[in-house]
Structure formats: C-alpha cells, structure tokens
Design a protein around this motif. Structure first.
Motif, PDB file in Angstrom:
ATOM      1  N   TYR A   9     -10.107   4.485  -3.065  1.00  0.00           N
ATOM      2  CA  TYR A   9      -8.817   4.327  -3.745  1.00  0.00           C
ATOM      3  C   TYR A   9      -7.984   5.587  -3.586  1.00  0.00           C
ATOM      4  O   TYR A   9      -8.462   6.620  -3.139  1.00  0.00           O
ATOM      5  CB  TYR A   9      -9.015   3.983  -5.239  1.00  0.00           C
ATOM      6  N   TRP A  10      -6.736   5.485  -3.986  1.00  0.00           N
ATOM      7  CA  TRP A  10      -5.804   6.611  -3.946  1.00  0.00           C
ATOM      8  C   TRP A  10      -6.132   7.588  -5.077  1.00  0.00           C
ATOM      9  O   TRP A  10      -6.785   7.205  -6.058  1.00  0.00           O
ATOM     10  CB  TRP A  10      -4.365   6.095  -4.112  1.00  0.00           C
ATOM     11  N   LYS A  45      -7.877  -4.581   6.350  1.00  0.00           N
ATOM     12  CA  LYS A  45      -7.229  -5.873   6.606  1.00  0.00           C
ATOM     13  C   LYS A  45      -7.773  -6.504   7.871  1.00  0.00           C
ATOM     14  O   LYS A  45      -7.910  -7.720   7.972  1.00  0.00           O
ATOM     15  CB  LYS A  45      -5.715  -5.692   6.701  1.00  0.00           C
ATOM     16  N   PRO A  56      -6.404  -1.399  -1.009  1.00  0.00           N
ATOM     17  CA  PRO A  56      -7.195  -0.654  -2.001  1.00  0.00           C
ATOM     18  C   PRO A  56      -6.790  -1.046  -3.420  1.00  0.00           C
ATOM     19  O   PRO A  56      -5.613  -1.365  -3.632  1.00  0.00           O
ATOM     20  CB  PRO A  56      -6.826   0.799  -1.712  1.00  0.00           C
ATOM     21  N   GLN A  68      -9.444  -6.851  -4.026  1.00  0.00           N
ATOM     22  CA  GLN A  68      -8.767  -7.572  -5.115  1.00  0.00           C
ATOM     23  C   GLN A  68      -9.395  -7.150  -6.451  1.00  0.00           C
ATOM     24  O   GLN A  68     -10.471  -7.608  -6.850  1.00  0.00           O
ATOM     25  CB  GLN A  68      -8.822  -9.099  -4.946  1.00  0.00           C
ATOM     26  N   THR A  69      -8.676  -6.283  -7.133  1.00  0.00           N
ATOM     27  CA  THR A  69      -9.203  -5.649  -8.348  1.00  0.00           C
ATOM     28  C   THR A  69      -9.807  -6.613  -9.388  1.00  0.00           C
ATOM     29  O   THR A  69     -10.912  -6.372  -9.865  1.00  0.00           O
ATOM     30  CB  THR A  69      -8.098  -4.784  -9.006  1.00  0.00           C
TER      31      THR A  69
HETATM   32  N1  LIG Z   1      -3.835  -7.690  -5.730  1.00  0.00           N
HETATM   33  C1  LIG Z   1      -4.386  -6.465  -5.236  1.00  0.00           C
HETATM   34  C2  LIG Z   1      -3.254  -5.472  -5.020  1.00  0.00           C
HETATM   35  C3  LIG Z   1      -3.742  -4.248  -4.300  1.00  0.00           C
HETATM   36  C4  LIG Z   1      -2.619  -3.249  -4.052  1.00  0.00           C
HETATM   37  O1  LIG Z   1      -1.422  -3.583  -3.966  1.00  0.00           O
HETATM   38  N2  LIG Z   1      -3.024  -1.992  -3.913  1.00  0.00           N
HETATM   39  C5  LIG Z   1      -2.094  -0.906  -3.745  1.00  0.00           C
HETATM   40  C6  LIG Z   1      -2.486   0.285  -4.562  1.00  0.00           C
HETATM   41  S1  LIG Z   1      -2.652  -0.079  -6.256  1.00  0.00           S
HETATM   42  C7  LIG Z   1      -2.146  -0.469  -2.290  1.00  0.00           C
HETATM   43  O2  LIG Z   1      -2.778   0.499  -1.945  1.00  0.00           O
HETATM   44  N3  LIG Z   1      -1.465  -1.206  -1.439  1.00  0.00           N
HETATM   45  C8  LIG Z   1      -1.445  -0.884  -0.046  1.00  0.00           C
HETATM   46  C9  LIG Z   1      -1.122  -2.060   0.813  1.00  0.00           C
HETATM   47  O3  LIG Z   1      -0.707  -3.108   0.277  1.00  0.00           O
HETATM   48  O4  LIG Z   1      -1.276  -1.946   2.024  1.00  0.00           O
HETATM   49  C10 LIG Z   1      -5.429  -5.929  -6.219  1.00  0.00           C
HETATM   50  O5  LIG Z   1      -5.359  -6.295  -7.386  1.00  0.00           O
HETATM   51  O6  LIG Z   1      -6.323  -5.176  -5.827  1.00  0.00           O
END
Ligand SMILES: N[C@@H](CCC(=O)N[C@@H](CS)C(=O)NCC(=O)O)C(=O)O
Length: 241
Positions: A9-10, A45, A56, A68-69
C-alpha cells in the motif's frame, strides 16, 4: 516468527488502514511493503505476480494475491475468527461493509454523474484543478467541502448510527455478539471522518452511539497501543484517506 502476509500500500492511512487494523487487533504479524510508484499497480492489473487485481491495497500470502479492500477485510476476518456467526449476520455484514466503502469512496473517488448531481470526493477536494493537490486550491474547494459536510456527511453518519443501533441497541458490535472485521471497518471510517471533518463530526449531536463506539473500540488494548505506536501513520488531511 516471520510474517506470512504481505500488505502492499501507499505510505498513508487510506484504504490500507482497514487491513492494518485487522492484523493489529488479531495480533498477527504482517509485512508492509510501501509503494512508491504505480509500477506495482500496473503489474497487479496485468496479473504478473499473481491473480490479477484492481489497485492497492493488495494482500499477498505465498502465491495467493487479493485486492479490493472490503473483500480483503472479509477474507482476513474469516481467517482470524472475526467473522459473523449466523448466515443473516454474514449478509448484513456484507451490506454494511459495502456501505462503509461507498462512504469512503464518496469522500475520495472521482465520480461525477452530473444528471444525478452526484459529486465525489476528488471533486469535493479538488474543485479548481483535478490534478493539483487539495492544499493549493483550498479556497476554491471550500464550497464543495461545505456542501459535502452539509448534504452528505451527516447522511452517511446517520445511516451508520441507525445500523449500529439495530444490534443490541448499539451497545455492542455491529452484528452478533463478538467483534468482527466489520467493527474494525466501522472504526476506521469513523476515525477517518473525524480526522477530516473534526468540527462537523464533534458538533453532530445525532450520532451518540457512533461516538461511544469510536471511544470503546479505540480503547481496546491492542488498538490503543497501535494508535500510539510509530506503526500508525497520520491521515493525509486532503480527503478521508
Ligand atoms: N475498490 C478498491 C479501490 C482501490 C483504489 O482506488 N486504491 C487507490 C488507493 S486507496 C489506488 O492506489 N488506486 C490506484 C489505481 O487505481 O491505479 C478497493 O476498495 O480496494
């Protein structure tokens, strides 16, 4: 004991915090790999390192990879015995888990369906320029933040208040008689809302059960120790992340 689980994660609370809280409360060690760029997301991906995912946070255990959290939380809840005991509670947990993640996403994600006047958090927090940071456009963004606080925040919180009340009059857990992954999800989304909208959260007189729940859950020994530790990072302050 070396950690079996790895979380990617970030370097922020964000969605990763839902997962960290489960590990902390379960007392299960895990390795955290902090992401610095989008390479991992691209590989994920494409399914290069395991089952293809979305974005992430990502959980890995051996060659099992999950994204997917809300699904990761449900999986870990089941692994660590923090899982609803009846089928009805299981489905209610699914429902509330989805609601919590809708709330968080609205506080951050980029979805504008103009015909429905539905504005999401990225727009809420980045009104002047979508690609610039929130802090450089705070003034322009404030009306949207005010709108979000007035029209949406209290609705989400009220929904969660009513939900909590539905089980044991709100004095215990979200479902059933024991802690589940859902309680930790509720705790995190409340911490997140309070952190970003402190004034509105504190002033809200209609969520006594949520406020008591937040206090009660935060005082659980393992969580209280975590919140005081270096492992617990700050909220970034530009959204509910
Ligand atoms: N629905 C996904 C959303 C995940 C998401 O949007 N993650 C963000 C950080 S909180 C991200 O890093 N996105 C990067 C991307 O979409 O490539 C979940 O709940 O995990």
């Amino acid at each position: 004991m070396s950690a079996e689980y790895e979380l990617f994660y970030w370097p922020l609370a964000g969605r990763g915090e839902f997962i960290r809280l489960i590990f902390e409360e379960a007392g299960v060690p895990f390795k955290e790999t902090t992401l610095k760029d989008y390479t991992f997301s691209t590989d994920l991906k494409a399914g290069k390192a395991g089952f293809p995912g979305f974005a992430p946070p990502v959980l890995r255990k051996g060659d099992f990879q999950l994204s997917q959290t809300p699904i990761i939380c449900k999986y870990l809840g089941k692994q660590f015995g923090m899982y609803p005991e009846t089928e009805e509670d299981e489905w209610h947990a699914e429902q509330v888990n989805a609601t919590i993640h809708d709330f968080l996403a609205e506080g951050w994600l980029i979805v504008c369906i103009a015909s429905l006047h539905f504005i999401t958090a990225r727009i809420v927090f980045h009104a002047k320029c979508f690609t610039e940071g929130y802090h450089s456009q705070k003034k322009e963004t404030q009306p949207y933040v005010d709108w979000f606080i007035k029209e949406r925040l209290s609705k989400w919180l009220q929904m969660l208040e009513v939900t909590l009340k539905a089980n044991k009059d709100g004095q215990g857990f979200v479902v059933g008689d024991k802690l589940t992954y859902l309680d930790l999800a509720l705790l995190h989304v409340l911490r997140s809302a309070k952190s970003q909208f402190a004034e509105a959260f504190d002033a809200n007189q209609d969520i006594p059960l949520l406020k008591a729940f937040l206090e009660r859950m935060s005082a659980r020994p393992k969580l209280a120790a975590y919140f005081k530790s270096d492992r617990c990072g700050p909220f970034v302050g530009d959204s509910m992340m």
